[in-house]
Design a protein around this motif. Structure first.
Motif, PDB file in Angstrom:
ATOM      1  N   PHE A 138       0.832  -1.215   0.000  1.00 43.77           N
ATOM      2  CA  PHE A 138       0.000   0.000   0.000  1.00 43.77           C
ATOM      3  C   PHE A 138       0.865   1.263   0.000  1.00 43.77           C
ATOM      4  O   PHE A 138       0.539   2.267  -0.642  1.00 43.77           O
ATOM      5  N   PHE A 139       2.000   1.237   0.748  1.00 39.20           N
ATOM      6  CA  PHE A 139       2.888   2.398   0.791  1.00 39.20           C
ATOM      7  C   PHE A 139       3.452   2.713  -0.600  1.00 39.20           C
ATOM      8  O   PHE A 139       3.481   3.869  -1.029  1.00 39.20           O
ATOM      9  N   ASN A 161     -10.367  -4.399  15.655  1.00 39.15           N
ATOM     10  CA  ASN A 161      -9.790  -4.361  17.003  1.00 39.15           C
ATOM     11  C   ASN A 161      -8.571  -3.441  17.100  1.00 39.15           C
ATOM     12  O   ASN A 161      -7.984  -3.315  18.174  1.00 39.15           O
ATOM     13  N   LEU A 162      -8.192  -2.834  15.987  1.00 35.02           N
ATOM     14  CA  LEU A 162      -7.022  -1.965  15.978  1.00 35.02           C
ATOM     15  C   LEU A 162      -7.452  -0.496  15.954  1.00 35.02           C
ATOM     16  O   LEU A 162      -8.437  -0.149  15.304  1.00 35.02           O
ATOM     17  N   PRO A 163      -6.706   0.357  16.662  1.00 32.15           N
ATOM     18  CA  PRO A 163      -7.085   1.780  16.677  1.00 32.15           C
ATOM     19  C   PRO A 163      -6.773   2.457  15.341  1.00 32.15           C
ATOM     20  O   PRO A 163      -5.894   2.046  14.602  1.00 32.15           O
ATOM     21  N   ALA A 164      -7.500   3.541  15.079  1.00 32.54           N
ATOM     22  CA  ALA A 164      -7.293   4.316  13.848  1.00 32.54           C
ATOM     23  C   ALA A 164      -6.100   5.249  14.021  1.00 32.54           C
ATOM     24  O   ALA A 164      -5.925   5.849  15.084  1.00 32.54           O
ATOM     25  N   MET A 174      -0.474   5.216   5.488  1.00 25.04           N
ATOM     26  CA  MET A 174       0.351   4.013   5.317  1.00 25.04           C
ATOM     27  C   MET A 174       1.713   4.176   5.995  1.00 25.04           C
ATOM     28  O   MET A 174       2.273   3.207   6.521  1.00 25.04           O
ATOM     29  N   GLU A 175       2.270   5.364   5.980  1.00 24.86           N
ATOM     30  CA  GLU A 175       3.527   5.587   6.682  1.00 24.86           C
ATOM     31  C   GLU A 175       3.365   5.397   8.180  1.00 24.86           C
ATOM     32  O   GLU A 175       4.226   4.831   8.862  1.00 24.86           O
ATOM     33  N   GLU A 176       2.234   5.883   8.732  1.00 28.86           N
ATOM     34  CA  GLU A 176       2.005   5.728  10.169  1.00 28.86           C
ATOM     35  C   GLU A 176       1.777   4.264  10.542  1.00 28.86           C
ATOM     36  O   GLU A 176       2.066   3.852  11.660  1.00 28.86           O
ATOM     37  N   LEU A 177       1.317   3.461   9.580  1.00 34.08           N
ATOM     38  CA  LEU A 177       1.107   2.035   9.828  1.00 34.08           C
ATOM     39  C   LEU A 177       2.379   1.227   9.614  1.00 34.08           C
ATOM     40  O   LEU A 177       2.365  -0.001   9.748  1.00 34.08           O
ATOM     41  N   VAL A 205     -11.059   3.091   8.703  1.00 32.98           N
ATOM     42  CA  VAL A 205     -10.085   3.809   7.876  1.00 32.98           C
ATOM     43  C   VAL A 205      -9.994   3.161   6.507  1.00 32.98           C
ATOM     44  O   VAL A 205     -10.081   3.840   5.465  1.00 32.98           O
ATOM     45  N   PHE A 206      -9.817   1.836   6.454  1.00 34.37           N
ATOM     46  CA  PHE A 206      -9.682   1.171   5.158  1.00 34.37           C
ATOM     47  C   PHE A 206     -10.992   1.170   4.383  1.00 34.37           C
ATOM     48  O   PHE A 206     -10.985   1.182   3.147  1.00 34.37           O
ATOM     49  N   MET A 207     -12.109   1.149   5.084  1.00 37.56           N
ATOM     50  CA  MET A 207     -13.392   1.271   4.384  1.00 37.56           C
ATOM     51  C   MET A 207     -13.469   2.609   3.645  1.00 37.56           C
ATOM     52  O   MET A 207     -13.886   2.682   2.480  1.00 37.56           O
TER      53      MET A 207
END
Length: 934
Positions: free
Chosen positions: A143-144, A258-261, A193-196, A299-301
């Motif tokens: 994705f990045f 279950n993961l934070p945004a 994507m960078e933050e992920l 977020v991905f939605m």
């Protein structure tokens, strides 16, 4: 979302592009069918002439709505591609994905469109396979890479459109607004994507950045050649991106919930200003999509839904000219072609742009020729018809020539009448002007005749009076001689001498004279210095009847004849008008000599002006200080009784001299009677008119100080000015009040009984000079750097009472000759005289040079004197504009290399009241006492 061809980075399978291939369309998860045949981005280009029909279609009733994938759904419906202008159906095909047949379409163009789409699909399929190999089970890194190059197509589009605008080929702002909003959206996808952690590997960063560089130039070239192909490629990429994120959500949806945004996602999707977020969603009304971000799944939605919106926008762009910003009113033409100076300026690719540029130029030339032909005059049309060989018979030509001759005669007659009318009006105006001048000249002649008669009559009276006086004197002399011969009579009884009546009279006269001498001895002693001043003025006051003096005065009259003539006529006319206003009774009033008011006024001017013609030195002293190299004297002021005068300047010392000592003692023996040191350079001095020993000063630090000359100590110090104080002045009618002006643009009024200022006037320009009206404690004049003189009533300082305009540069000095006459000096090399009661200018004085320095100004009841940057002193009579006398400083020092002192300037001047004596100083520190002489 955009993609780089070289990266081959978008897509997970070839089947994702089946909406663009007929053989696999039914397998695609992206169904290319239209939800509504009428959408916001119309298929056909909108013209200004179609404004009415366009406005009838609203966004609410005519737009495409995308069906977004929900949790329990397997596929999402995305709007199909828009058709090109060449045929009405869709470019991407109908139900089979092929371009449909149309009787008006061109077979070659259909083949080109099919070729472009096939190349795009082949490239995309190849990229998908490569990315599947490099990034298997590395979703965030994949994705990045994709999001790094995602912005590239959009600012590549903008670059080409900017170039087209520079050449005048494109005038559609909607495209650039939407493409920028798409680029902004893709940038936030990249930040997410960078933050992920998608950019953790160096290889991923290197690959993404180099692909972006190559992809930019490739997209620019593709877009310049065929915008339709570039937009179709981006549509393929965005469709694959949608499916990629959709598959990722289905595979890992429970884990994502279950993961934070990430914080960047929350800020972007729920921020305050979502204008750009609405801008790229061209199929939606603004403010209709407001995402909810609770976890990473949301977020991905939203990223997936963004890709769907990009896909629909790219489809709309393939129909040339149909894209419009969501924030553009459908009924507003400001963003359409007609909103710019070049209407309908658009093209499809660089080849089409060049072709249209040439065609438009030719059409413009033809249109201009037609407009010129339509706007041509009948004569030009006739000439063109004859030149083009129009057949006309001889009879028709004769008739036409006859008509033209009649028209010519009529026009010549009208022109002659017009010329005569203009000439007549000119002569009438000239006659009126000359009659007025003649009347004025006749009135002036009448004044002159009356004054000549009055003067001759007065001369006859004086001649008769002098004859009677001479005869009487001869009689008295004869009687006195006869009486002295007679012997004195003796009293027979006492033997005493009896005085005759004449002797008694002489004794009485002698006694009276002795008594008078005793009574007046003290006043005459106090006036010794004054008589010496008068004697220094020459013997003109005693010898006015001498032929030489009379001849010199006549020469001065002839030398300034024009100035004196203007002065005479001005005064006679003025008093004549005053007489008419006040009535005949006042008009006939004469003085005791039989003169009219105007003649009496002019006689005073003529007498004082011709009395003096030069200045001569009566005393000289040096202000220089061995401890200070700077010797400029900034100010000279006489005290109340004209016995003492004080000097001050950049040497930081106030020196007080006794005038009688300066005049009577040699220059080498001159010493100040009082000397006071100050902290800063001094700019101005002012004596108190009531308290003889009080002297005020202003300095370069803005401090105003009141000194006691007797004790040589400061009485008061005022430090409110923020910058250099240029001027200070004591009030004559209220001796406890004084005023100062400074470079801080403030005028401050002080009272010696208070420690703070009592009044402040805040002006917009630097203050160079302030002066109290000698007859009022409520009025002051202010000379300012704004080229004006401001006259204030201190009882109302909200605005000046008068503003005197006329100077072209800063006003450096203001001085009062009387209660109503105000003189001003400026660095425009002029002095001006104003009437503060009538608010009118009286006269302008020219002759000296003053462009940058303070050269001093001093006045008395009749004369004005100022310095010059030529190291000269100039004296003007207040009624004559030209100098009455001048004096140039020269050096007596033979060792002085600058013997003419041309590098110095006069820096201070001051009249000795009721005297022809003036004390002057120059920038070298030389002080001279000058006196007016014949």
């Amino acid at each position: 979302m955009a993609i780089s061809i070289s990266a081959m980075s978008f897509g997970t399978s070839v089947s994702s592009y089946s909406c663009f291939r007929a053989r696999s369309f039914e397998k695609s998860s992206v169904l290319c069918n239209s939800q509504n045949p009428c959408r916001f981005n119309s298929v056909f280009p909108i013209r200004k002439s179609d404004g009415a029909s366009r406005c009838s279609v609203s966004r609410k009733s005519c737009r495409v709505r995308a069906t977004l994938l929900q949790e329990n759904e397997e596929e999402v419906v995305v709007e199909k591609s828009f058709a090109p202008k060449s045929f009405p159906d869709n470019v991407g095909g109908g139900s089979n994905g092929k371009p449909p047949d149309d009787s008006s379409s061109n077979g070659l163009e259909k083949w080109v469109i099919k070729l472009e789409q096939s190349v795009n699909i082949l490239l995309t399929d190849s990229v998908i396979k490569i990315l599947d190999t490099l990034y298997h089970n590395r979703n965030y890194a994949r994705f990045f890479v994709l999001e790094t190059i995602a912005r590239v197509p959009y600012f590549a589009f903008i670059s080409v459109l900017h170039m087209y605008e520079s050449f005048g080929w494109w005038r559609r702002a909607d495209y650039m607004k939407v493409h920028f909003a798409e680029s902004w959206n893709e940038m936030h996808h990249l930040l997410i994507m960078e933050e992920l952690g998608g950019n953790a590997w160096w290889f991923d960063r290197f690959l993404a950045q180099h692909i972006a560089i190559f992809y930019y130039f490739m997209t620019v070239l593709m877009y310049a050649l065929s915008p339709r192909m570039a937009y179709h490629f981006s549509e393929c990429v965005e469709s694959h991106a949608y499916e990629t994120y959709d598959k990722f959500i289905k595979d890992q949806g429970e884990e994502l919930k279950n993961l934070p945004a990430p914080k960047i996602a929350v800020d972007y999707y729920t921020g305050g200003d979502l204008y750009l977020f609405d801008e790229f969603q061209t199929s939606r009304e603004p403010n209709t999509r407001r995402p909810k971000i609770d976890n990473l799944y949301d977020v991905f939605m939203n990223i997936r839904d963004d890709e769907a919106e990009h896909c629909k926008t790219m489809k709309a762009c393939q129909t040339h000219g149909s894209l419009r910003s969501p924030h553009t009113d459908p009924c507003d033409d400001s963003e359409d072609d007609t909103g710019c100076s070049v209407p309908q300026a658009d093209c499809i690719g660089i080849v089409d742009c060049i072709k249209k540029s040439v065609t438009d130029t030719q059409l413009l030339m033809k249109k201009s020729a037609r407009q010129m032909a339509k706007s041509a005059t009948p004569v030009e049309q006739l000439r063109q018809a004859i030149q083009q060989g129009c057949e006309v018979s001889v009879k028709e030509l004769d008739s036409l020539l006859s008509l033209l001759m009649d028209k010519k005669r009529k026009m010549e007659q009208e022109e002659a009448e017009t010329n005569l009318q203009i000439l007549l009006e000119f002569l009438q105006c000239l006659k009126k002007q000359k009659v007025e001048e003649l009347n004025e000249i006749q009135n002036d002649l009448q004044y002159i005749k009356e004054d000549i008669n009055a003067v001759e009559k007065r001369r006859i009276e004086l001649h008769r009076t002098r004859g009677r006086y001479s005869a009487k004197m001869r009689t008295l002399v004869d009687d006195s001689s006869a009486m002295t011969v007679r012997p004195p009579l003796r009293d027979k009884g006492s033997g005493a001498i009896v005085s005759s009546p004449v002797n008694l009279q002489e004794q009485g006269r002698a006694g009276t004279s002795q008594t008078r001498n005793t009574d007046t001895r003290a006043p005459r002693n106090s006036q010794i210095v004054q008589r010496k001043d008068d004697n220094h003025g020459g013997s003109d006051s005693q010898d006015l009847n001498q032929p030489g003096k009379s001849l010199a005065r006549k020469r001065r009259v002839h030398a300034q004849f024009n100035e004196l003539q203007d002065c005479y006529l001005q005064k006679r006319r003025y008093w004549a008008r005053q007489s008419q206003k006040q009535g005949e009774r006042v008009a006939n009033i004469k003085n005791r000599e039989g003169y009219s008011a105007g003649l009496e006024d002019f006689q005073s001017v003529l007498s004082t002006f011709t009395r003096y013609s030069r200045l001569r030195v009566v005393a000289e002293l040096r202000h220089s200080d061995i401890f200070h190299s700077a010797n400029i004297v900034s100010s000279i002021e006489f005290d109340r009784d004209d016995e003492l005068f004080a000097t001050a300047g950049v040497s930081r010392r106030i020196k007080v001299f006794e005038f009688s000592s300066v005049v009577n003692k040699p220059a080498d023996a001159q010493c100040p009677v009082v000397e006071m040191s100050t902290r800063s350079k001094l700019s101005c001095l002012s004596w108190n008119n009531y308290t003889k020993n009080h002297l005020a000063s202003s300095d370069y630090e803005g401090i105003v100080t009141v000194w006691d000359v007797t004790t040589r100590q400061s009485v008061m110090e005022y430090e409110e000015h923020e910058k250099r104080a240029w001027s200070v002045d004591f009030c004559r009618t209220e001796p406890s009040m004084l005023v100062s002006g400074s470079d801080d643009c403030k005028v401050k009024v002080w009272c010696t009984k208070q420690e703070a200022s009592v009044l402040t006037i805040d002006m917009k320009a630097n203050i160079c000079s302030v002066k109290y009206n000698p007859g009022s404690s409520a009025h002051i004049a202010v000379g300012s750097a704004d080229h004006h003189v401001h006259y204030y009533d201190l009882r109302n300082i909200s605005q000046p009472l008068y503003i005197f305009s006329g100077h072209r540069k800063a006003v450096s000095y203001v001085k009062f000759l009387s209660n109503y006459e105000l003189a001003s000096a400026s660095t425009d090399s002029t002095l001006r005289l104003w009437d503060v009661n009538e608010n009118v200018p009286l006269r302008t004085f020219k002759g000296h040079t003053n462009e940058k320095n303070f050269v001093g100004l001093t006045v008395n009841s009749e004369y004005l004197a100022c310095g010059s940057e030529t190291n000269e002193v100039f004296v003007y009579h207040k009624a004559i504009s030209k100098p009455a006398a001048r004096y140039r400083f020269v050096s007596d020092d033979q060792n002085d290399p600058d013997g003419d002192m041309g590098s110095f300037f006069i820096s201070a001047v001051c009249w000795k009241r009721d005297s022809p004596t003036i004390v002057t100083a120059n920038s070298r520190g030389t002080i001279k006492a000058l006196v007016l002489a014949a």
